[in-house]
Design an enzyme around this catalytic site. Structure first.
Site, PDB file in Angstrom:
ATOM      1  N   ARG A  41       5.467  23.150 -25.477  1.00  0.00           N
ATOM      2  CA  ARG A  41       5.007  21.900 -24.875  1.00  0.00           C
ATOM      3  C   ARG A  41       5.704  20.749 -25.594  1.00  0.00           C
ATOM      4  O   ARG A  41       6.011  20.837 -26.783  1.00  0.00           O
ATOM      5  CB  ARG A  41       3.498  21.747 -25.037  1.00  0.00           C
ATOM      6  CG  ARG A  41       2.702  22.698 -24.204  1.00  0.00           C
ATOM      7  CD  ARG A  41       1.202  22.545 -24.494  1.00  0.00           C
ATOM      8  NE  ARG A  41       0.470  23.588 -23.797  1.00  0.00           N
ATOM      9  CZ  ARG A  41       0.261  24.806 -24.290  1.00  0.00           C
ATOM     10  NH1 ARG A  41       0.708  25.120 -25.493  1.00  0.00           N
ATOM     11  NH2 ARG A  41      -0.405  25.702 -23.588  1.00  0.00           N
ATOM     12  N   LYS A  71      -2.051  22.002 -28.825  1.00  0.00           N
ATOM     13  CA  LYS A  71      -3.081  22.117 -27.793  1.00  0.00           C
ATOM     14  C   LYS A  71      -4.028  23.296 -28.036  1.00  0.00           C
ATOM     15  O   LYS A  71      -5.237  23.170 -27.875  1.00  0.00           O
ATOM     16  CB  LYS A  71      -2.432  22.262 -26.412  1.00  0.00           C
ATOM     17  CG  LYS A  71      -3.440  22.355 -25.283  1.00  0.00           C
ATOM     18  CD  LYS A  71      -2.758  22.431 -23.931  1.00  0.00           C
ATOM     19  CE  LYS A  71      -3.789  22.573 -22.818  1.00  0.00           C
ATOM     20  NZ  LYS A  71      -3.153  22.650 -21.504  1.00  0.00           N
ATOM     21  N   HIS A 136       7.712  18.564 -18.986  1.00  0.00           N
ATOM     22  CA  HIS A 136       7.147  19.900 -18.806  1.00  0.00           C
ATOM     23  C   HIS A 136       8.098  20.804 -18.021  1.00  0.00           C
ATOM     24  O   HIS A 136       7.984  22.030 -18.080  1.00  0.00           O
ATOM     25  CB  HIS A 136       5.773  19.806 -18.135  1.00  0.00           C
ATOM     26  CG  HIS A 136       4.853  20.903 -18.527  1.00  0.00           C
ATOM     27  ND1 HIS A 136       4.412  21.092 -19.817  1.00  0.00           N
ATOM     28  CD2 HIS A 136       4.313  21.902 -17.802  1.00  0.00           C
ATOM     29  CE1 HIS A 136       3.630  22.152 -19.867  1.00  0.00           C
ATOM     30  NE2 HIS A 136       3.550  22.659 -18.655  1.00  0.00           N
ATOM     31  N   ARG A 139       9.778  23.338 -20.374  1.00  0.00           N
ATOM     32  CA  ARG A 139       8.940  24.498 -20.690  1.00  0.00           C
ATOM     33  C   ARG A 139       8.927  25.492 -19.529  1.00  0.00           C
ATOM     34  O   ARG A 139       9.033  26.698 -19.727  1.00  0.00           O
ATOM     35  CB  ARG A 139       7.523  24.015 -21.007  1.00  0.00           C
ATOM     36  CG  ARG A 139       6.519  25.104 -21.289  1.00  0.00           C
ATOM     37  CD  ARG A 139       5.215  24.468 -21.764  1.00  0.00           C
ATOM     38  NE  ARG A 139       4.076  25.357 -21.729  1.00  0.00           N
ATOM     39  CZ  ARG A 139       3.739  26.230 -22.682  1.00  0.00           C
ATOM     40  NH1 ARG A 139       4.506  26.353 -23.749  1.00  0.00           N
ATOM     41  NH2 ARG A 139       2.659  26.982 -22.571  1.00  0.00           N
ATOM     42  N   HIS A 163      -1.328  32.761 -20.208  1.00  0.00           N
ATOM     43  CA  HIS A 163      -1.939  32.960 -18.902  1.00  0.00           C
ATOM     44  C   HIS A 163      -2.626  34.317 -18.855  1.00  0.00           C
ATOM     45  O   HIS A 163      -2.152  35.284 -19.458  1.00  0.00           O
ATOM     46  CB  HIS A 163      -0.896  32.882 -17.784  1.00  0.00           C
ATOM     47  CG  HIS A 163      -0.319  31.518 -17.616  1.00  0.00           C
ATOM     48  ND1 HIS A 163       0.861  31.286 -16.951  1.00  0.00           N
ATOM     49  CD2 HIS A 163      -0.755  30.298 -18.010  1.00  0.00           C
ATOM     50  CE1 HIS A 163       1.129  29.989 -16.948  1.00  0.00           C
ATOM     51  NE2 HIS A 163       0.156  29.371 -17.590  1.00  0.00           N
ATOM     52  N   TYR A 172       2.475  28.783 -11.669  1.00  0.00           N
ATOM     53  CA  TYR A 172       2.919  27.807 -12.671  1.00  0.00           C
ATOM     54  C   TYR A 172       4.426  27.616 -12.623  1.00  0.00           C
ATOM     55  O   TYR A 172       4.935  26.499 -12.743  1.00  0.00           O
ATOM     56  CB  TYR A 172       2.459  28.307 -14.045  1.00  0.00           C
ATOM     57  CG  TYR A 172       2.880  27.472 -15.210  1.00  0.00           C
ATOM     58  CD1 TYR A 172       2.231  26.287 -15.526  1.00  0.00           C
ATOM     59  CD2 TYR A 172       3.906  27.886 -16.053  1.00  0.00           C
ATOM     60  CE1 TYR A 172       2.597  25.531 -16.620  1.00  0.00           C
ATOM     61  CE2 TYR A 172       4.289  27.147 -17.150  1.00  0.00           C
ATOM     62  CZ  TYR A 172       3.635  25.965 -17.429  1.00  0.00           C
ATOM     63  OH  TYR A 172       4.003  25.226 -18.526  1.00  0.00           O
TER      64      TYR A 172
END
Length: 175
Positions: A41, A71, A136, A139, A163, A172
């Protein structure tokens, strides 16, 4: 706010990195390469210091970095791809502070997430790249290319992104 997309075309990814390299903007070039190959991230990318990637005493780059993801609090060990170390080698003589992505106005601080977004978004727009390209996207790009290549196990990709199933990962990544 629309979701960002991975950079699906490898030529466009090279153009984006090359955009900064051609202008001698090594910090921004490394931002693209590092962000793509580590799949971190942006908040974690921006906190990386030179001491995390480079050993001053031996004048050598590490082959991996260890960090705690901001995170999730997860401890991660990430291999540094040769593309990353080559980019860092180019950038090393031009480094300005303790962080890889040093804020030019405040050397003891990294650039902000907003500034990283501006850097990436502006270059993508100038290059006429389609889709929602932002921080993002870097990533997601690693995962997208790993997934479509069929050379990386979906389980490994799911693990990188934390995930719980492959349907979440596919959505995603826009696969």
């Amino acid at each position: 706010m629309a979701a960002t997309e991975p950079i699906r075309d490898k030529k466009q990814l090279k153009r984006l990195a090359g955009y900064f390299l051609e202008r001698g903007q090594y910090r921004n070039y490394v931002l693209i390469v590092f962000g793509t190959y580590t799949a971190l991230r942006i908040s974690d990318v921006l906190r990386v210091t030179w001491a995390d990637v480079y050993n001053e005493k031996t004048d050598a780059f590490y082959t991996y970095i260890r960090l705690t993801e901001q995170k999730t609090g997860k401890h991660s060990t990430i291999a540094l791809h040769t593309q990353v170390t080559e980019a860092l080698r180019l950038y090393l003589p031009h480094r300005e502070g303790r962080y890889l992505f040093t804020n030019c106005r405040r050397e003891e601080q990294p650039i902000s997430r907003m500034q990283a977004w501006r850097i990436i978004h502006q270059a993508a727009e100038e290059l006429g790249m389609s889709g929602k390209i932002a921080c993002h996207s870097l990533r997601k790009t690693w995962g997208y290319h790993a997934w479509v290549s069929n050379k990386v196990s979906p389980v490994l990709i799911m693990g990188v992104y934390n995930h719980s199933n492959d349907a979440i990962t596919k959505r995603y990544l826009g696969v």
